[in-house]
Design a protein around this motif. Sequence first.
Motif, mmCIF file in Angstrom:
data_model
loop_
_atom_site.group_PDB
_atom_site.id
_atom_site.type_symbol
_atom_site.label_atom_id
_atom_site.label_comp_id
_atom_site.label_asym_id
_atom_site.label_seq_id
_atom_site.Cartn_x
_atom_site.Cartn_y
_atom_site.Cartn_z
ATOM 1 N N HIS A 13 -11.134 4.327 -4.465
ATOM 2 C CA HIS A 13 -12.517 4.181 -4.011
ATOM 3 C C HIS A 13 -13.216 2.933 -4.533
ATOM 4 O O HIS A 13 -14.319 2.619 -4.062
ATOM 5 C CB HIS A 13 -13.334 5.416 -4.403
ATOM 6 C CG HIS A 13 -12.972 6.633 -3.629
ATOM 7 N ND1 HIS A 13 -13.191 6.749 -2.276
ATOM 8 C CD2 HIS A 13 -12.363 7.787 -3.997
ATOM 9 C CE1 HIS A 13 -12.762 7.908 -1.853
ATOM 10 N NE2 HIS A 13 -12.239 8.572 -2.876
ATOM 11 N N ALA A 14 -12.619 2.238 -5.467
ATOM 12 C CA ALA A 14 -13.219 1.000 -5.942
ATOM 13 C C ALA A 14 -12.364 -0.176 -5.461
ATOM 14 O O ALA A 14 -11.790 -0.129 -4.378
ATOM 15 C CB ALA A 14 -13.356 1.031 -7.464
ATOM 16 N N LEU A 15 -12.256 -1.233 -6.246
ATOM 17 C CA LEU A 15 -11.590 -2.458 -5.815
ATOM 18 C C LEU A 15 -10.430 -2.777 -6.743
ATOM 19 O O LEU A 15 -10.590 -2.811 -7.955
ATOM 20 C CB LEU A 15 -12.593 -3.627 -5.824
ATOM 21 C CG LEU A 15 -12.061 -4.999 -5.434
ATOM 22 C CD1 LEU A 15 -11.594 -5.020 -3.987
ATOM 23 C CD2 LEU A 15 -13.146 -6.061 -5.639
ATOM 24 N N GLY A 16 -9.263 -3.038 -6.181
ATOM 25 C CA GLY A 16 -8.139 -3.488 -6.987
ATOM 26 C C GLY A 16 -6.812 -2.896 -6.562
ATOM 27 O O GLY A 16 -6.718 -1.718 -6.215
ATOM 28 N N ILE A 17 -5.789 -3.727 -6.561
ATOM 29 C CA ILE A 17 -4.396 -3.320 -6.433
ATOM 30 C C ILE A 17 -3.686 -3.906 -7.635
ATOM 31 O O ILE A 17 -3.835 -5.101 -7.923
ATOM 32 C CB ILE A 17 -3.774 -3.836 -5.123
ATOM 33 C CG1 ILE A 17 -4.547 -3.274 -3.917
ATOM 34 C CG2 ILE A 17 -2.300 -3.460 -5.033
ATOM 35 C CD1 ILE A 17 -4.160 -3.908 -2.595
ATOM 36 N N TRP A 18 -2.925 -3.088 -8.382
ATOM 37 C CA TRP A 18 -2.393 -3.532 -9.663
ATOM 38 C C TRP A 18 -0.909 -3.201 -9.807
ATOM 39 O O TRP A 18 -0.403 -2.283 -9.172
ATOM 40 C CB TRP A 18 -3.120 -2.830 -10.822
ATOM 41 C CG TRP A 18 -4.602 -2.808 -10.729
ATOM 42 C CD1 TRP A 18 -5.486 -3.789 -11.077
ATOM 43 C CD2 TRP A 18 -5.411 -1.705 -10.285
ATOM 44 N NE1 TRP A 18 -6.779 -3.376 -10.867
ATOM 45 C CE2 TRP A 18 -6.768 -2.107 -10.373
ATOM 46 C CE3 TRP A 18 -5.123 -0.430 -9.807
ATOM 47 C CZ2 TRP A 18 -7.834 -1.275 -10.014
ATOM 48 C CZ3 TRP A 18 -6.180 0.405 -9.420
ATOM 49 C CH2 TRP A 18 -7.507 -0.028 -9.545
ATOM 50 N N TRP A 19 -0.255 -3.940 -10.692
ATOM 51 C CA TRP A 19 1.020 -3.444 -11.213
ATOM 52 C C TRP A 19 0.850 -3.262 -12.712
ATOM 53 O O TRP A 19 0.226 -4.064 -13.392
ATOM 54 C CB TRP A 19 2.200 -4.351 -10.847
ATOM 55 C CG TRP A 19 2.315 -5.676 -11.542
ATOM 56 C CD1 TRP A 19 1.636 -6.822 -11.259
ATOM 57 C CD2 TRP A 19 3.211 -6.011 -12.616
ATOM 58 N NE1 TRP A 19 2.034 -7.844 -12.068
ATOM 59 C CE2 TRP A 19 3.007 -7.379 -12.914
ATOM 60 C CE3 TRP A 19 4.165 -5.287 -13.346
ATOM 61 C CZ2 TRP A 19 3.711 -8.025 -13.922
ATOM 62 C CZ3 TRP A 19 4.865 -5.938 -14.343
ATOM 63 C CH2 TRP A 19 4.644 -7.288 -14.622
ATOM 64 N N HIS A 20 1.339 -2.132 -13.183
ATOM 65 C CA HIS A 20 1.192 -1.752 -14.585
ATOM 66 C C HIS A 20 2.542 -1.990 -15.264
ATOM 67 O O HIS A 20 3.510 -1.238 -15.042
ATOM 68 C CB HIS A 20 0.769 -0.287 -14.697
ATOM 69 C CG HIS A 20 -0.459 0.049 -13.882
ATOM 70 N ND1 HIS A 20 -1.735 -0.228 -14.308
ATOM 71 C CD2 HIS A 20 -0.582 0.622 -12.653
ATOM 72 C CE1 HIS A 20 -2.605 0.173 -13.392
ATOM 73 N NE2 HIS A 20 -1.920 0.687 -12.376
ATOM 74 N N GLU A 21 2.602 -3.014 -16.074
ATOM 75 C CA GLU A 21 3.848 -3.433 -16.737
ATOM 76 C C GLU A 21 4.191 -2.497 -17.885
ATOM 77 O O GLU A 21 3.370 -2.265 -18.783
ATOM 78 C CB GLU A 21 3.699 -4.860 -17.249
ATOM 79 C CG GLU A 21 4.919 -5.390 -17.972
ATOM 80 C CD GLU A 21 4.699 -6.771 -18.544
ATOM 81 O OE1 GLU A 21 5.667 -7.345 -19.079
ATOM 82 O OE2 GLU A 21 3.549 -7.285 -18.481
ATOM 83 N N GLN A 22 5.400 -1.972 -17.866
ATOM 84 C CA GLN A 22 5.816 -1.090 -18.955
ATOM 85 C C GLN A 22 6.050 -1.893 -20.228
ATOM 86 O O GLN A 22 6.766 -2.895 -20.231
ATOM 87 C CB GLN A 22 7.093 -0.327 -18.600
ATOM 88 C CG GLN A 22 7.471 0.700 -19.669
ATOM 89 C CD GLN A 22 8.706 1.517 -19.341
ATOM 90 O OE1 GLN A 22 9.465 1.892 -20.242
ATOM 91 N NE2 GLN A 22 8.920 1.810 -18.067
#
Length: 419
Positions: A293-302
């Motif tokens: 519902h907000a803004l952002g596409i991310w990759w979460h680095e392990q």
Amino acid sequence: MKTRINRRYVLGATLLCCWLTNTYGQEDKSLFKVRQQQAATPETKAPNKNVVPSGEFKKTKLTGDFISEGAAVADLNKDGKLDIIAGYYWFEAPNWTRREMAPSRTYDPRKEYSDSFLNLGMDVNQDGWDDVVIVDFPGKPGFWFENPKNNAPGTWKKHIIADSVGIANESPGFIDIDGDGRLDILCGDKAKKQIVWLKSPSKPGDTEWKRFPLSAENVAGTEIFSHGIGYGDIDKDGLNDVVVKEGWYKGTSDKKAGNWVFHPANLGEPCSHMQILDVNGDGKNDVVSASAHALGIWWHEQIVDEQGKINFKTHLMSNTTAQTHSSIMADLNGDGRKDYITGKRFLAHHGRDPGDADPGIILWFEFTPGKAPYYKEHVIDNDSGSGLNVVAQDMNKDGKIDIVIANKNGVFLFENKMK
């Protein structure tokens, strides 16, 4: 100026929290908590920029009516062609003639939610005819329509799934949990606040979906309006785990015992379907998510944190569009590596969110492990978006993966024309 704009978005999101609390009532206070958290993030509206589609997909608009937030495909009339499903309706290939499985209607996209959030086409009872699975409004039981085998219209029998389990978490997944080749449903249980999976019927003629717990009761990621859930091998032990935004549940070989241990971790904001893959090619599986519902596409680095435990470092991939409320992995460009597909849920809250009515963008990311920044963004369309689930399947049998979506903008087919 930026401070003033950000304050305006915070105020808008805060007012939305109040409206949502009144709308959903006391039973669903969890949604208010979700919106409070989102309101604390000022950047909820995509920046003004010209977003031009790549021209690699042919767009067909089946209807502009809001009839479902979910879509599916299946050969419902056994003519060898894949039909498109959206809620209680199906569109017969190749001319996309609209048919009805049960009495329904068109919804007002600025005032109403539909009774169909996610859809799946599969032969549930294995009688040789594809049926239709529908995940209803969050917290309600799912159900499926039994194919009448080309008999008179209006005879699709409705079956409730898994003893009326209220399907919690807005991002349930259609995933083969037990490896039997048939898709199941990964979700939360509304009543017990437990991560569960609903096993699809396994024997011909069987119509019973069975509920099996993965986690203990009263755990994270199981509220009605929880956002984000995924399934994959986080710790590379050969067993799949469950991820939610608050952390991950370590999988075991027993998928029915309800004893998967929770490991808290930082996996970002409320999001849509969470995808597990090695983004940067370092041998460790990361998580890709997009803001519901907000803004952002991310990759979460392990990473390994100071306590020697698995945790994650978040990297922003894109702020092209907000409210990316669904995602799927599929190899669109034929390079042998799955790509990430997501899009804006147009008018997710009837135009009351900041940026809610921005253009309906759908986009995909190809990953380049070993070559920073490890991904490349491609825009498919800027006047459609996505709903609550994305379908990626070869519709025209040309060997390329196509995309089908349904949302408040209507129902759309995107045929893959990449060379």
